[in-house]
Enzyme design. Structure first.
Site, PDB file in Angstrom:
ATOM      1  N   CYS A   1       0.825  -1.200   0.000  1.00 45.51           N
ATOM      2  CA  CYS A   1       0.000   0.000   0.000  1.00 45.51           C
ATOM      3  C   CYS A   1       0.868   1.263   0.000  1.00 45.51           C
ATOM      4  O   CYS A   1       1.442   1.594  -1.018  1.00 45.51           O
ATOM      5  CB  CYS A   1      -1.000  -0.042   1.157  1.00 45.51           C
ATOM      6  SG  CYS A   1      -2.527   0.805   0.727  1.00 45.51           S
TER       7      CYS A   1
ATOM      8  N   HIS B   1      -3.681  -5.163   0.669  1.00 45.39           N
ATOM      9  CA  HIS B   1      -3.086  -5.613   1.931  1.00 45.39           C
ATOM     10  C   HIS B   1      -3.127  -7.137   2.034  1.00 45.39           C
ATOM     11  O   HIS B   1      -4.028  -7.690   2.673  1.00 45.39           O
ATOM     12  CB  HIS B   1      -3.842  -5.009   3.117  1.00 45.39           C
ATOM     13  CG  HIS B   1      -3.623  -3.544   3.292  1.00 45.39           C
ATOM     14  ND1 HIS B   1      -2.562  -3.044   4.016  1.00 45.39           N
ATOM     15  CD2 HIS B   1      -4.302  -2.478   2.826  1.00 45.39           C
ATOM     16  CE1 HIS B   1      -2.609  -1.715   4.002  1.00 45.39           C
ATOM     17  NE2 HIS B   1      -3.657  -1.343   3.286  1.00 45.39           N
TER      18      HIS B   1
ATOM     19  N   GLU C   1      -1.531  -9.046   3.825  1.00 41.28           N
ATOM     20  CA  GLU C   1      -1.343  -9.563   5.193  1.00 41.28           C
ATOM     21  C   GLU C   1      -2.665 -10.008   5.819  1.00 41.28           C
ATOM     22  O   GLU C   1      -2.672 -10.848   6.710  1.00 41.28           O
ATOM     23  CB  GLU C   1      -0.646  -8.525   6.076  1.00 41.28           C
ATOM     24  CG  GLU C   1      -1.446  -7.278   6.447  1.00 41.28           C
ATOM     25  CD  GLU C   1      -1.290  -6.136   5.445  1.00 41.28           C
ATOM     26  OE1 GLU C   1      -1.006  -6.408   4.259  1.00 41.28           O
ATOM     27  OE2 GLU C   1      -1.477  -4.970   5.863  1.00 41.28           O
TER      28      GLU C   1
HETATM   29  N1  GLN Z   1      -2.129   6.675   2.557  1.00 44.66           N
HETATM   30  C1  GLN Z   1      -2.216   5.847   1.388  1.00 44.66           C
HETATM   31  C2  GLN Z   1      -3.571   5.940   0.727  1.00 44.66           C
HETATM   32  O1  GLN Z   1      -4.542   6.324   1.361  1.00 44.66           O
HETATM   33  C3  GLN Z   1      -1.878   4.420   1.697  1.00 44.66           C
HETATM   34  C4  GLN Z   1      -2.907   3.764   2.550  1.00 44.66           C
HETATM   35  C5  GLN Z   1      -2.402   2.492   3.149  1.00 44.66           C
HETATM   36  O2  GLN Z   1      -1.209   2.239   3.160  1.00 44.66           O
HETATM   37  N2  GLN Z   1      -3.285   1.689   3.666  1.00 44.66           N
HETATM   38  O3  GLN Z   1      -3.713   5.589  -0.409  1.00 44.66           O
END
Ligand code: GLN
Length: 567
Positions: free
Chosen positions: A388, A526, A528
Site C-alpha cells: 500500500c 493488503h 497480510e
Molecule cells: N495513505 C495511502 C492511501 O490512502 C496508503 C494507505 C495504506 O497504506 N493503507 O492511499
C-alpha cells in the site's frame, strides 16, 4: 425480545482484572479446537467505544485496523479470529457501541419506536441482541467476545444484553467464559487469586455467573489455587483452566485442549451429536513443529511510522512469521521508524538486513524515509516488499530517481507536486460492479477503497510466479492510486506493472524485472489480511524465501514447505 433468536449456541467471553490479557487469542484458540472437532464455528467482537468502527482511530490508539472481505474496518481481534479459524468474517462480526447507537437513533428518527421513550434497556440491548443473532445464525457454535474489562461503565449494555440472552435461551445455548489474571507476587513468592475473586464478584453483581474461568498466569496453576478459586467463585474445579504465557501463540489450542476446555463447551452446549469425539489438531501441531524447529533464520526490517505501538502492524508481523513457518525459517523482525531513516540514512540502518518491508500508512510524516528505504533496497538489490503506502513510496522513488521526474510525489503529501505519480482516487468500480466516487471533501470515516477486489496478474511476472494464478482477490484500504498518466513513463524507466484491476483502470502491483533485481515487488492491496499460519500467503512466503536467498549470497533455494524435515 422482538427479533427471532437464531438459537445458535454461544460462548460469551468476558475479561476481568486488567486489559491486554489476550482475550481475543484465547477465544480464537478455543474456536480453533471446536473447529478441529468438526463444528462450524464463527466469532464476533463487541467493542464498547463510541466510534462507529475503528477506521478513524489512529493505530497508536487501538492498534491495526483490520479489513474484512466486505470492506468493514474492524477491530484487530478479527484478525486473530481469521488466523485461527477457517470461517471468513464480515462487518457483521464486529460491532461497537457507536454502531449500536447509530442504528437505534436512526430507527428513532424514522419513527420505528411508535412514540415510545427510547432507552438503554430494552432498545439498546435489543439492538445488541439482534446484531448477535445476525452474526451467529446458521453456525453450530459461536464465540462472542466482549471488549474491555468487567467493571467498565462502557461495556454494561453489552453485559446486560448477554445476561438476558442466557435467561431467554437457557444455559445449553449460552455459556460464559471469563478471562482473569492470577498475578505472581515475587516478594511473597505466591500466586494471588484475590483479583480473580473480585472480578467474578463484579460479574455476578450484574447477574452473570461464569461457567468457565480462564486464568492467565506466568506459571501453571497449582491444584491448591485451582480449588480455592473454584470455591470462591462457584465455578467447578475442572472448569478453572490455566492459561500460561506460551512462547508461541499457535500452541494455545493444544494447551487448552489438554485441559479439556473444548469438552466443557461440547457438554454444556449439547454439541455431542455434531462434534467429533476427538479434535484433529494436526495442522496446529505442524505449525508449532515448524516454528519450534527452524532450519534457517532471516532478519526482516519493517519500516513504518507506528512501530512503537506493538499492535499497529499486527497482521504484517504475523504474515511474515507465517511466511517463515512454511519453510521452517525463524523470522526476526526489526521494527524501524521511517523518520529515523531520514535522520540516520538508509545505509546505516539497513546494513545486514535480509529483507525490507514497508507496510501501509497515512500522512506525510516519515514518508520520505519510506522513499529512501525503497531506493536503498532497489539499489542494493535487497528483497523489497511494499504494501500500500510501501508501494506508493517505491513508485515515488522510481519516478524521482530513475524516470527523472524531479519532485515526484503522492498528492497526499504534496498537493502542488509537479509530478503527481500517486493521486487521489475519485472514482472506481466496487467488487459488485457499482461506481463509487470521492473527493477531497468526503468524510474520512468509511470512505476509502475498501475490501476484497479482484485483480488480473500479467503472466511471466514475479507476482504471477508466486500466486500461480492470473486472477486473485485481495483486501484494500486506501484513498490514493498510481496515476495512469505516468504509466508509460514509469514503464520506460523499468517499472513493471504486474497486476491491474479487472477493468484495467487501476494499477494493483508493480515490480522490478528479475533480471535487474532478485525480488522487488509492491502491491496496492493488503495481502497480510489473508495470511494464516496454516497456509501462509504466497507473497509473504516468496518474500521470506527471497530473504533466505539474499542471506545465502544469492544461492537459489528449493521450494520447501511445512514437510521439510528439521535439519
Ligand atoms: N495513505 C495511502 C492511501 O490512502 C496508503 C494507505 C495504506 O497504506 N493503507 O492511499
Amino acid at each position: 425480545m422482538n427479533s427471532p433468536a437464531s438459537q445458535t449456541p454461544i460462548v460469551f467471553v468476558t475479561g476481568g482484572v486488567v486489559s491486554s490479557l489476550g482475550k481475543g487469542i484465547s477465544a480464537a484458540s478455543l474456536a480453533a479446537i471446536l473447529e478441529a472437532r468438526g463444528l462450524a464455528v464463527t466469532m464476533m467482537k463487541l467493542d464498547p467505544y463510541l466510534n462507529v468502527d475503528p477506521g478513524t482511530m489512529s493505530p497508536f490508539q487501538h492498534g491495526e485496523v483490520y479489513v474484512t472481505d466486505d470492506g468493514a474496518e474492524t477491530d484487530l481481534d478479527l484478525g486473530h479470529y481469521e488466523r485461527f479459524v477457517n470461517t471468513r468474517l464480515s462487518g457483521l462480526n464486529s460491532i461497537t457501541t457507536g454502531k449500536i447507537y447509530e442504528a437505534v437513533i436512526r430507527k428513532e428518527r424514522r419513527g420505528d419506536y411508535l412514540g415510545g421513550t427510547v432507552q438503554v434497556i430494552p432498545h439498546v440491548t435489543d439492538e445488541i441482541k439482534r446484531c448477535i443473532d445476525a452474526a451467529t445464525a446458521g453456525f453450530d457454535v459461536a464465540l462472542v467476545e466482549i471488549g474491555g474489562t468487567v467493571g467498565d461503565i462502557e461495556s454494561l449494555p453489552f453485559l446486560e444484553a448477554i445476561r438476558q440472552m442466557r435467561i431467554e435461551r437457557g444455559p445449553d445455548k449460552a455459556m460464559y467464559m471469563h478471562l482473569t489474571l492470577i498475578p505472581y507476587i515475587a516478594a511473597a513468592g505466591e500466586l494471588k487469586t484475590k483479583p480473580t475473586q473480585h472480578s467474578v464478584k463484579e460479574l455476578r453483581s450484574i447477574g452473570i455467573q461464569p461457567d468457565v474461568l480462564l486464568c492467565r498466569s506466568e506459571q501453571p496453576l497449582p491444584d491448591g489455587e485451582r480449588r480455592k478459586i473454584a470455591l470462591f467463585t462457584n465455578v467447578p474445579e475442572k472448569a478453572v483452566i490455566s492459561a500460561i504465557d506460551l512462547d508461541n501463540i499457535y500452541r494455545i489450542p493444544e494447551w487448552l485442549h489438554a485441559q479439556r476446555l473444548d469438552q466443557l463447551v461440547v457438554d454444556q452446549l449439547h454439541l455431542q451429536d455434531k462434534a467429533s469425539a476427538t479434535a484433529d489438531l494436526s495442522d496446529w501441531d505442524a505449525v508449532v513443529d515448524a516454528s519450534s524447529n527452524p532450519i534457517d533464520e532471516v532478519t526482516i526490517a519493517v519500516v513504518g511510522k507506528y512501530v512503537d505501538h506493538q499492535d499497529a502492524y499486527k497482521s504484517v508481523g504475523e504474515a511474515l512469521k507465517h511466511g517463515g513457518i512454511r519453510q521452517r525459517t525463524r523470522v526476526r523482525l526489526k521494527w524501524m521508524e521511517s523518520e529515523d531513516i531520514e535522520r540516520d540514512g538508509a545505509a546505516a540502518m539497513l546494513a545486514g538486513i535480509d529483507g525490507i518491508l514497508v507496510p501501509g500508512g497515512f500522512g506525510d510524516r516519515g514518508f520520505e524515509g519510506k522513499v529512501l528505504t525503497a531506493q536503498y533496497a532497489r539499489e542494493h538489490k535487497v528483497p523489497y516488499f511494499g504494501i500500500c503506502y510501501g508501494m506508493q513510496a517505491a513508485v515515488v522513488d522510481v519516478a524521482r530517481n530513475v524516470a527523472g521526474l524531479a519532485g515526484a510525489n503522492s498528492t497526499e503529501n504534496d498537493r502542488a507536486t509537479p509530478h503527481p505519480v500517486i493521486g487521489l482516487i475519485t472514482e472506481w468500480r466496487t467488487q459488485s460492479g457499482e461506481i463509487e466516487r470521492r473527493d477531497e471533501g468526503s468524510d474520512l470515516g468509511g470512505t476509502m477503497r475498501l475490501g476484497l477486489q479482484e485483480q488480473r496478474i500479467k503472466p511471466g511476472t514475479l507476482a504471477h510466479q508466486l500466486y500461480g494464478r492470473e486472477v486473485v482477490g485481495e483486501r484494500h484500504r486506501h484513498r490514493y492510486e498510481f496515476n495512469n498518466r505516468y504509466r508509460t513513463q514509469m514503464e520506460d524507466a523499468g517499472l513493471l506493472i504486474s497486476a491491474k484491476s479487472m477493468d484495467d483502470l487501476l494499477v494493483e502491483m508493480v515490480e522490478l524485472p528479475q533480471a535487474k533485481h532478485p525480488w522487488f515487488l509492491a502491491c496496492q492491496a493488503h495481502p497480510e489480511f489473508l495470511s494464516t499460519p496454516r497456509s501462509g500467503h504466497p507473497l509473504f512466503v516468496g518474500f521470506i524465501r527471497a530473504a533466505r536467498e539474499h542471506k545465502a549470497g544469492g544461492k537459489l533455494l528449493n521450494d520447501s514447505g511445512l514437510s521439510e524435515a528439521a535439519a
